[in-house]
Enzyme design. Structure first.
Site, PDB file in Angstrom:
ATOM      1  CB  SER A  18      -0.938  -0.056   1.195  1.00 20.79           C
ATOM      2  OG  SER A  18      -1.882   0.964   1.137  1.00 20.79           O
ATOM      3  CG  HIS A  45      -4.322  -0.935  -0.360  1.00 19.41           C
ATOM      4  ND1 HIS A  45      -4.134  -0.707   0.978  1.00 19.41           N
ATOM      5  CD2 HIS A  45      -4.863  -2.175  -0.457  1.00 19.41           C
ATOM      6  CE1 HIS A  45      -4.549  -1.763   1.661  1.00 19.41           C
ATOM      7  NE2 HIS A  45      -4.976  -2.672   0.813  1.00 19.41           N
ATOM      8  CG  ASP A 138      -5.744  -5.455   2.961  1.00 20.19           C
ATOM      9  OD1 ASP A 138      -6.182  -6.571   3.318  1.00 20.19           O
ATOM     10  OD2 ASP A 138      -5.855  -5.026   1.797  1.00 20.19           O
TER      11      ASP A 138
END
Lengths: 199, 275
Positions: A18, A45, A138
């Protein structure tokens, strides 16, 4: 002797990242040989409503072409697959990928947990999971699943990560085989490449 | 429930459902189906898949809830604004060039965001009263929600920005009023819409259409089922009718792919060219 847990059994690599992961992943992609045999799944992401531009940006330095798969597309050797905008990417049994529009997970779609968990299920102990820099948790559960199924787990060294939340979350929930700087991840992949090609 | 759900358990579950309720989930795409089952197990605090199976066996009223949870009801208005622009500028005008009426089917309409988007677009084009719109879904509860034309206010920011990128004529506020944290859309918008329950898997072909929207529905099916469903969609289209699927879906693996041509590859709009 290598310090890495290398093996010829590995069939795929799944990478999550991310915030702060774009630079190191670009660097890794700029070194992986064009004919590195394993398929690589990237779940990063990204802006949900921007369909274009990301694959192109990642491709600039990559030696391999990068492709956003269609639903139910077959997985091929040597390919790099990027989870498309606003879809979750799952790996299915029977060597295909599927997409879904289920709710956001950890505020993300694509969610890294979904890709890693489904890949762990499909590839069992033959999967290598790598989690890079990022600002939420995540991917941590996905890494846990990979470990549970006997796969190899790796995170970007939190010291090196621009934002260490993501690698640290994985470290806090499961056993991580290797904590590596970007250059060491590259070293690992190149050694693995050599091993996979040796008879 | 922490342990992995086994394929054998899923098979047992789908077999019971098929036998008792005549719904067939056997060919749903495995990983998303498994996630949905896992969600139900957690939501209703079942200890094992067997206890879920028992509940389904003994409590028919629970089955409706089960179906609602199995279906993925995440949707947005004007999802992929560029797709809606293609409809407005190219597809709809093309259909109306040769027909007086426009027959549209939303196959898998979920909570109705796409239906409202369609009616807003057609109203702005001045052709809503020439349109017949059928919206179907497998889930009765979600159809009831769709009929109400209400959308949670927290989703309206995204919907409004999609509408703006679609370049709608006004701002989206024109079409709804706020009531108890909900955006309630003008009921007059759905005057040409009829909602009904229909299952793409088991349901029969019930009419013919100029345009079918089945976007991000078949991604929940495996290839076998996608193939079967495409036969039904094909049969439900007039010749030269259009089929729209999700931006990352593809027909190319299906048996009858050659009965369609690609009209817009980027937005995944196909045209039926052969019966």
């Amino acid at each position: 002797m290598t310090r890495f847990k290398l093996s010829k059994k590995y069939k795929a690599i799944a990478i999550g990242g991310s915030a702060g992961s774009f630079q190191p992943i670009t660097k890794i992609l700029s070194v992986i040989p064009k004919d590195f045999p394993l398929p690589i799944f990237l779940c990063l992401h990204r802006l949900k409503h921007v369909r274009h531009g990301f694959v192109e940006a990642l491709s600039i330095k990559s030696l391999k072409p990068i492709h956003e798969p269609f639903d139910k597309e077959s997985i091929k050797r040597e390919q790099v697959y990027l989870a498309p905008a606003n879809y979750h990417l799952s790996i299915e049994l029977g060597n295909t990928m599927s997409l879904s529009t289920e709710r956001l997970i950890n505020n993300s779609r694509p969610a890294i947990d979904i890709t890693l968990e489904s890949a762990a299920y499909a590839y069992r102990d033959k999967l290598i999971g790598i989690l890079m820099s990022g600002a939420n948790k995540d991917g941590a559960l996905g890494m846990q699943k990979i470990k549970d199924r006997g796969g190899l787990t790796m995170v970007q060294d939190p010291e090196e990560s621009m934002i260490s939340t993501m690698p640290n979350s994985a470290l806090s929930v499961t056993e991580i085989d290797h904590v590596l700087k970007t250059d060491e991840i590259i070293e690992f992949i190149l050694e693995l490449d050599k091993m996979l090609r040796s008879s | 429930m922490q342990q992995e759900i086994e394929i054998a358990e899923l098979r047992k579950l789908t077999e019971l459902i098929k036998e008792k309720y005549d719904y067939d989930f056997k060919n749903y795409a495995m990983s998303s189906f498994k996630r949905r089952i896992k969600r139900i197990v957690e939501l209703y605090k079942f200890k094992t898949i067997d206890s879920l199976i028992e509940k389904l066996e003994s409590t028919p009223s629970f089955f409706e809830e089960f179906v609602s949870e199995i279906t993925v009801n995440v949707t947005e208005m004007f999802r992929d604004p560029s797709f809606w622009s293609v409809l407005k500028e190219q597809i709809i005008p093309n259909i109306l060039l040769n027909h007086n009426k426009l027959n549209v089917w939303h196959a898998g309409c979920s909570s109705g965001e796409e239906v409202i988007s369609m009616t807003i677009m057609l109203e702005e084009m001045g052709v809503l009263d020439r349109s017949n719109i059928i919206a179907t879904d497998i889930d009765t509860a979600i159809i009831d929600r769709a009929k109400k034309g209400t959308v949670s206010l927290k989703n309206m920011e995204l919907n409004a920005s999609n509408y703006e990128r679609f370049e709608g004529k006004y701002t989206i506020d024109k079409y709804f009023q706020e009531q108890n944290g909900k955006a309630v859309f003008d009921p007059n918008l759905i005057r040409q819409v009829s909602f009904r329950k229909h299952d793409l898997v088991k349901g029969v072909v019930f009419s013919k259409f100029d345009l079918i929207l089945c976007r991000n529905v078949m991604i929940y099916f495996n290839q076998t089922l996608q193939n079967d469903v495409l036969y039904k969609l094909h049969e439900s289209l007039f010749r030269y009718g259009y089929l729209a699927i999700g931006s990352k879906e593809s027909l190319i693996w299906c048996d009858i792919a050659n009965k369609f041509i690609v009209v817009n590859n980027e937005e995944k709009v196909y045209k039926k060219i052969k019966d």
